[in-house]
Each structure stands twice: as structure tokens, then as C-alpha cells.
Design an enzyme around this catalytic site. Structure first.
Site, PDB file in Angstrom:
ATOM      1  N   LEU A  33      52.134  26.154  -4.924  1.00  0.00           N
ATOM      2  CA  LEU A  33      52.433  26.114  -3.492  1.00  0.00           C
ATOM      3  C   LEU A  33      53.880  26.474  -3.192  1.00  0.00           C
ATOM      4  O   LEU A  33      54.794  26.111  -3.923  1.00  0.00           O
ATOM      5  CB  LEU A  33      52.143  24.711  -2.951  1.00  0.00           C
ATOM      6  N   GLU A  35      56.619  27.552   0.448  1.00  0.00           N
ATOM      7  CA  GLU A  35      56.843  27.192   1.845  1.00  0.00           C
ATOM      8  C   GLU A  35      55.771  27.743   2.797  1.00  0.00           C
ATOM      9  O   GLU A  35      55.408  27.090   3.776  1.00  0.00           O
ATOM     10  CB  GLU A  35      58.211  27.723   2.276  1.00  0.00           C
ATOM     11  N   HIS A  37      52.539  28.110   2.214  1.00  0.00           N
ATOM     12  CA  HIS A  37      51.383  27.202   2.203  1.00  0.00           C
ATOM     13  C   HIS A  37      51.688  25.925   2.983  1.00  0.00           C
ATOM     14  O   HIS A  37      50.837  25.393   3.692  1.00  0.00           O
ATOM     15  CB  HIS A  37      51.047  26.777   0.769  1.00  0.00           C
ATOM     16  N   GLN A  61      38.550  37.415  -7.646  1.00  0.00           N
ATOM     17  CA  GLN A  61      39.378  38.324  -6.837  1.00  0.00           C
ATOM     18  C   GLN A  61      40.458  39.022  -7.647  1.00  0.00           C
ATOM     19  O   GLN A  61      41.312  39.689  -7.087  1.00  0.00           O
ATOM     20  CB  GLN A  61      39.951  37.594  -5.618  1.00  0.00           C
ATOM     21  N   GLN A 153      44.043  40.334   4.609  1.00  0.00           N
ATOM     22  CA  GLN A 153      43.130  39.244   4.248  1.00  0.00           C
ATOM     23  C   GLN A 153      42.618  38.564   5.518  1.00  0.00           C
ATOM     24  O   GLN A 153      41.428  38.268   5.640  1.00  0.00           O
ATOM     25  CB  GLN A 153      43.834  38.234   3.337  1.00  0.00           C
ATOM     26  N   VAL A 176      56.649  33.190   7.709  1.00  0.00           N
ATOM     27  CA  VAL A 176      57.890  32.407   7.668  1.00  0.00           C
ATOM     28  C   VAL A 176      58.979  33.313   7.108  1.00  0.00           C
ATOM     29  O   VAL A 176      58.773  34.004   6.095  1.00  0.00           O
ATOM     30  CB  VAL A 176      57.719  31.167   6.752  1.00  0.00           C
ATOM     31  N   SER A 185      58.887  34.876   0.276  1.00  0.00           N
ATOM     32  CA  SER A 185      57.896  35.187  -0.755  1.00  0.00           C
ATOM     33  C   SER A 185      58.432  34.675  -2.082  1.00  0.00           C
ATOM     34  O   SER A 185      59.638  34.708  -2.329  1.00  0.00           O
ATOM     35  CB  SER A 185      57.715  36.704  -0.827  1.00  0.00           C
ATOM     36  N   SER A 186      57.519  34.235  -2.936  1.00  0.00           N
ATOM     37  CA  SER A 186      57.962  33.766  -4.254  1.00  0.00           C
ATOM     38  C   SER A 186      58.543  34.936  -5.044  1.00  0.00           C
ATOM     39  O   SER A 186      59.285  34.753  -6.006  1.00  0.00           O
ATOM     40  CB  SER A 186      56.815  33.096  -5.006  1.00  0.00           C
ATOM     41  N   ARG A 187      58.210  36.177  -4.617  1.00  0.00           N
ATOM     42  CA  ARG A 187      58.714  37.352  -5.346  1.00  0.00           C
ATOM     43  C   ARG A 187      60.176  37.654  -5.029  1.00  0.00           C
ATOM     44  O   ARG A 187      60.811  38.426  -5.757  1.00  0.00           O
ATOM     45  CB  ARG A 187      57.887  38.577  -4.996  1.00  0.00           C
TER      46      ARG A 187
HETATM   47  O1  PAF Z   1      45.326  33.900  -0.201  1.00  0.00           O
HETATM   48  C1  PAF Z   1      44.903  33.279  -1.193  1.00  0.00           C
HETATM   49  O2  PAF Z   1      45.591  32.486  -1.826  1.00  0.00           O
HETATM   50  C2  PAF Z   1      43.472  33.521  -1.670  1.00  0.00           C
HETATM   51  O3  PAF Z   1      43.100  34.847  -1.447  1.00  0.00           O
HETATM   52  C3  PAF Z   1      42.448  32.558  -1.021  1.00  0.00           C
HETATM   53  C4  PAF Z   1      42.363  32.747   0.465  1.00  0.00           C
HETATM   54  C5  PAF Z   1      42.811  31.127  -1.336  1.00  0.00           C
HETATM   55  C6  PAF Z   1      41.044  32.829  -1.603  1.00  0.00           C
HETATM   56  O4  PAF Z   1      41.022  32.620  -2.975  1.00  0.00           O
END
Ligand code: PAF
Length: 289
Positions: A33, A35, A37, A61, A153, A176, A185-187
Site C-alpha cells: 500500500l 498513499e 491506496h 492480470q 482501468q 494524488v 507513484s512508488s516508481r
Molecule cells: O489496480 C490494481 O491494483 C488491480 O488492478 C486491482 C484493481 C486490485 C485488480 O487486481
């Protein structure tokens, strides 16, 4: 905070909440996680009675060249952060629970995928919608929260929810940013000192393009051209794409009109950064510009 590690226990908890008519805000994540999230969790906290977060690194994915095994994981740290963010239920299932044996139905996304980052990630969004369908059925959220940073997404998930009548609202939470405008971004930690100084030009180039549109420019190529020149002049990064589409349909436009997304991806030495803005464009005829 209740940490639940299997789907049967989650179902029991959710059924009880649903009988009481409790509103559920859901934040699906793959863990590690940051910021972004926590901002989603905060939004969910403010607008729902219960917040459910999932942590599941979804194998489906990841493409063959994307490193599923090395995806960063730190469940203890994540559990603490989720607790601090006010999450009520943290769902951390095993892959064998989410994907029980051979899947007899597979999901395939037909639209909104062959553009932006999706162009190079064949099958990625099939995996995303598959896991989200499972999670939405398990969690039965009132609202599900996603970051606008990954606007493609959000567009794909909005398509899923609308096509299949999922009874929930998708909430897209604004990106953010650092004080200088760079999208968090963590990057970003992989940027060299010089690159970190240049990186805010990504957002600046998007804002300048927005100004051009506000001043009346409606030609998509002129806008993408302006952004590209700006990035090339001010950064050492290599442009992966600069694109403009209708949003959330992600369709090509001859003239800019309606809700649109300006999106960029730039490769620096050790980090590939993405950013976007979504704006509403009046047609010149409507506004008499
Ligand atoms: O954005 C993400 O972290 C992923 O694509 C998600 C939405 C949790 C689905 O695995």
C-alpha cells in the site's frame, strides 16, 4: 479491524452487513500500500458505513513477461496501514480460494483495451475484470474506489459494471500529487535527481494543453503535438505515448468534444511514469468560441 483470509468467512460477514442495509465502500488492491491506496480508503471511509479492502496479487492480470513472483509484498506493513486508514474488513485470500481449479467461464474485454498502456499488455484487463467480478460478488459493495491515475482501468471497470448491471457505483478518485504537481507513484524513487526535477513537466504539459483547449484548440493532433514538444524540450525521458481519446469510451476523435482524456507515458532511465487529465470540452458551436 477484522482480517479475513478466506471467501466463506467473508461471505458470512457480508451477509450480516447486507441484512442490516449497511453501506459498504470497497477498495480492491494488490497490496504494498502507498498513499494512493490510503486516499481511496479515506474516501471510502467518508462515504460508507463499512470499508472493505482486499489485498490480492492477481496472477491472471500479469503477462508472461511481467514478473508476478517479484511483485512487492509486505502483508504485515499493509495490515498496519489499513488499520490506520480506518479499514473495517481486510480481505487477504489465497489464489487457490479465488481461482478454484479450472475456470469454466473466462472473461474477455473487447473495448477500451487496445490503447494507452493496454496496447502492450495483452490479456491484462481480462485478468482485472475477472478478479473484480469475483471480488464484487463476494464483497457486494455499495461503492468501489479506483484511482484516476489508472484512468484506463477505471474506464474498463465502468464498462464491466455498466454492461453486466453490477449494482454498485464506481468512484474515480483524483490523482494524488506532490507539491510540484508530479503524480505520486512508488516508481518516483527510481528517478535520478535530474529526472526528478524534470518530471513535474509531465503534468505541466497536460495543464498547458488544457489551456490551449480552453482557448479554443479542437484539433487532437495539435494538442498531442504540443504536449510531445513540451515533454521533449523539458525532460530527458523518452515518450512512450501521448494520446487523446473520448472518456470513458477511449475512442479516437477527429475533433475534441465532450469528456476527453489527455494521457501520457514517459520512460525515464529506471522509471516509466504515466499521467493524465480528464476534461469536459464544449463544442465550439455550443460555446460560440
Ligand atoms: O489496480 C490494481 O491494483 C488491480 O488492478 C486491482 C484493481 C486490485 C485488480 O487486481
Amino acid at each position: 479491524m477484522n482480517v479475513i483470509k478466506n471467501s466463506s468467512d467473508l461471505r458470512l460477514n457480508i451477509e450480516q452487513l447486507k441484512t442490516r442495509g449497511t453501506t459498504i465502500g470497497f477498495v480492491p488492491t494488490m497490496g504494498y500500500l502507498h498513499e494512493g491506496h490510503l486516499t481511496l480508503a479515506k474516501e471510502a471511509r467518508e462515504n460508507n458505513e463499512i470499508v472493505v479492502m482486499s489485498i490480492f496479487v492477481n496472477p491472471l492480470q500479469f503477462g508472461p513477461n511481467e514478473d508476478f513472483d517479484h511483485y512487492p509484498r509486505d502483508v504485515d506493513r499493509d495490515t498496519e496501514l489499513a488499520r490506520m486508514a480506518g479499514v473495517d474488513i481486510l480481505f487477504i485470500p489465497e489464489a487457490s480460494d479465488v481461482y478454484r481449479g479450472k475456470q469454466s467461464v473466462t472473461m474477455s474485454v473487447k473495448e477500451r483495451v487496445d490503447v494507452l498502456c493496454g496496447r502492450k499488455r495483452e490479456g491484462h484487463f481480462d485478468g482485472v475484470v475477472t478478479v473484480l467480478t469475483k471480488l464484487f460478488h463476494l464483497v457486494q459493495p455499495t461503492r468501489a474506489y479506483f484511482g484516476q491515475k489508472d484512468a484506463q482501468q477505471v474506464a474498463v471497470v465502468e464498462g464491466l459494471v455498466s454492461d453486466y448491471f453490477f449494482p454498485l457505483e464506481i468512484v474515480s478518485v483524483p490523482t494524488v500529487r506532490e507539491e510540484d504537481g508530479l503524480a505520486k507513484s512508488s516508481r518516483n524513487v527510481y528517478l535520478s535527481h535530474e529526472e526528478r526535477v524534470e518530471a513535474p513537466f509531465l503534468y505541466r504539459s497536460l495543464k498547458e494543453a488544457r489551456e490551449s483547449i480552453e482557448l479554443g484548440e479542437r484539433n487532437p493532433s495539435v494538442i498531442t503535438g504540443e504536449i510531445s514538444v513540451d515533454i521533449q524540450e523539458h525532460t530527458s525521458g523518452t515518450i512512450d505515448y501521448v494520446e487523446v481519446y473520448s472518456y470513458p469510451e477511449l475512442e479516437k476523435l477527429d475533433r475534441l468534444k465532450g469528456d476527453i482524456i489527455l494521457a501520457i507515458a514517459v520512460q525515464f532511465q529506471q522509471a516509466r511514469l504515466i499521467d493524465n487529465i480528464i476534461i469536459s470540452v464544449e463544442s465550439k458551436e455550443d460555446s460560440n468560441v
